[in-house]
Design an enzyme around this catalytic site. Structure first.
Site, mmCIF file in Angstrom:
data_model
loop_
_atom_site.group_PDB
_atom_site.id
_atom_site.type_symbol
_atom_site.label_atom_id
_atom_site.label_comp_id
_atom_site.label_asym_id
_atom_site.label_seq_id
_atom_site.Cartn_x
_atom_site.Cartn_y
_atom_site.Cartn_z
ATOM 1 N N HIS A 1 -4.873 7.752 -6.350
ATOM 2 C CA HIS A 1 -5.439 9.088 -6.606
ATOM 3 C C HIS A 1 -6.387 9.546 -5.492
ATOM 4 O O HIS A 1 -7.083 10.549 -5.658
ATOM 5 C CB HIS A 1 -6.136 9.172 -7.968
ATOM 6 C CG HIS A 1 -5.238 8.821 -9.119
ATOM 7 N ND1 HIS A 1 -4.027 9.437 -9.324
ATOM 8 C CD2 HIS A 1 -5.366 7.902 -10.104
ATOM 9 C CE1 HIS A 1 -3.449 8.926 -10.384
ATOM 10 N NE2 HIS A 1 -4.236 7.976 -10.879
ATOM 11 N N ASP B 1 0.841 -1.200 0.000
ATOM 12 C CA ASP B 1 0.000 0.000 0.000
ATOM 13 C C ASP B 1 0.879 1.255 0.000
ATOM 14 O O ASP B 1 1.789 1.364 0.833
ATOM 15 C CB ASP B 1 -0.873 -0.044 1.265
ATOM 16 C CG ASP B 1 -1.939 1.024 1.288
ATOM 17 O OD1 ASP B 1 -1.669 2.175 0.861
ATOM 18 O OD2 ASP B 1 -3.044 0.726 1.752
ATOM 19 N N GLN B 2 0.589 2.170 -0.876
ATOM 20 C CA GLN B 2 1.415 3.377 -0.991
ATOM 21 C C GLN B 2 1.393 4.247 0.253
ATOM 22 O O GLN B 2 2.247 5.125 0.406
ATOM 23 C CB GLN B 2 1.008 4.202 -2.214
ATOM 24 C CG GLN B 2 -0.345 4.900 -2.109
ATOM 25 C CD GLN B 2 -0.591 5.803 -3.317
ATOM 26 O OE1 GLN B 2 -1.269 5.416 -4.253
ATOM 27 N NE2 GLN B 2 -0.045 7.004 -3.306
ATOM 28 N N ASP C 1 -2.578 13.051 -12.577
ATOM 29 C CA ASP C 1 -4.045 13.131 -12.453
ATOM 30 C C ASP C 1 -4.491 13.969 -11.267
ATOM 31 O O ASP C 1 -5.405 13.583 -10.528
ATOM 32 C CB ASP C 1 -4.654 11.718 -12.373
ATOM 33 C CG ASP C 1 -4.322 10.884 -13.599
ATOM 34 O OD1 ASP C 1 -4.106 11.482 -14.677
ATOM 35 O OD2 ASP C 1 -4.260 9.649 -13.487
HETATM 36 C C1 LIG Z 1 -4.159 4.382 -12.799
HETATM 37 S S1 LIG Z 1 -3.598 2.757 -12.421
HETATM 38 C C2 LIG Z 1 -1.884 2.854 -12.840
HETATM 39 C C3 LIG Z 1 -1.664 3.039 -14.321
HETATM 40 C C4 LIG Z 1 -0.225 2.926 -14.764
HETATM 41 N N1 LIG Z 1 0.655 3.787 -13.985
HETATM 42 C C5 LIG Z 1 -0.148 3.294 -16.216
HETATM 43 O O1 LIG Z 1 0.285 4.421 -16.526
HETATM 44 O O2 LIG Z 1 -0.526 2.476 -17.059
HETATM 45 C C6 LIG Z 1 -3.611 2.801 -10.676
HETATM 46 C C7 LIG Z 1 -2.988 1.614 -9.962
HETATM 47 O O3 LIG Z 1 -2.831 1.987 -8.598
HETATM 48 C C8 LIG Z 1 -3.018 0.842 -7.807
HETATM 49 N N2 LIG Z 1 -3.385 1.243 -6.434
HETATM 50 C C9 LIG Z 1 -4.606 1.627 -5.971
HETATM 51 N N3 LIG Z 1 -4.551 1.914 -4.663
HETATM 52 C C10 LIG Z 1 -3.255 1.722 -4.273
HETATM 53 C C11 LIG Z 1 -2.572 1.862 -3.028
HETATM 54 N N4 LIG Z 1 -3.211 2.265 -1.917
HETATM 55 N N5 LIG Z 1 -1.248 1.566 -3.002
HETATM 56 C C12 LIG Z 1 -0.603 1.154 -4.116
HETATM 57 N N6 LIG Z 1 -1.209 1.008 -5.327
HETATM 58 C C13 LIG Z 1 -2.510 1.291 -5.409
HETATM 59 C C14 LIG Z 1 -4.121 0.063 -8.523
HETATM 60 O O4 LIG Z 1 -4.070 -1.322 -8.168
HETATM 61 C C15 LIG Z 1 -3.804 0.343 -9.996
HETATM 62 O O5 LIG Z 1 -3.056 -0.713 -10.562
#
Ligand SMILES: C[S@@+](CC[C@H](N)C(=O)[O-])C[C@H]1O[C@@H](n2cnc3c(N)ncnc32)[C@H](O)[C@@H]1O
Length: 148
Positions: free
Chosen positions: A111, A85-86, A137
């Site tokens: 986001h 988790d980020q 974004d």
């Molecule tokens: C918009 S996509 C990424 C797109 C990619 N960077 C691209 O340009 O093709 C968002 C990603 O963030 C991940 N994500 C969502 N919440 C997260 C969190 N709390 N920590 C880490 N990753 C997360 C999702 O699983 C998803 O794969």
């Protein structure tokens, strides 16, 4: 050049706004062909990490961070995937311990505004001198459903 690479991509799927490309090139061209430690938060289908690898060259170390376990599939030469988790600072610190501090952070993860801020609060100070920290974004900062 990077935009052309994006338009002609035949590897894994990626998702980027076209208006980001001049900004990426402006801030990243100085690190092309260097041994940069490049982190992208948000792997999704892995295509973005492959694009950075093509653009940054053979010495770049690309670290992809994602909460979804399936993203481990997108690991390959020069690309390491860390699942977590980020907002988990112990997890982020463990990546620094393993791979060293980032030269570039690109946050394209959840986001959710409180996540974006928590990641920034922890990681910004860890970025190397003259490094780059980017958040994609930021239109989401105006969306109620993401805490904007
Ligand atoms: C918009 S996509 C990424 C797109 C990619 N960077 C691209 O340009 O093709 C968002 C990603 O963030 C991940 N994500 C969502 N919440 C997260 C969190 N709390 N920590 C880490 N990753 C997360 C999702 O699983 C998803 O794969």
């Amino acid at each position: 050049m990077l935009f052309h690479d994006f338009l002609t991509n035949e590897q894994n799927v990626l998702s980027k706004g076209s208006h980001y490309f001049p900004i990426y090139e402006k801030h990243l061209k100085k690190i092309v062909n260097s041994s940069v430690n490049f982190w992208e938060i948000g792997v999704h289908r892995g295509g973005s990490l492959q694009m950075w690898k093509r653009y940054l060259g053979p010495f770049a170390k690309i670290i992809g961070i994602d909460i979804s376990r399936h993203c481990k599939l997108y690991e390959e030469n020069q690309i390491n995937i860390c699942i977590g988790d980020q907002t988990d600072t112990a997890f982020l610190q463990s990546i620094i311990d393993k791979y060293g501090p980032p030269d570039v952070v690109l946050d394209d993860g959840s986001h959710v505004m409180k996540h974006v801020c928590a990641t920034f609060d922890f990681l910004y100070d860890k970025v190397t001198k003259n490094g780059v920290y980017m958040v994609e974004d930021l239109c989401c900062a105006y969306w109620d459903e993401l805490g904007g």
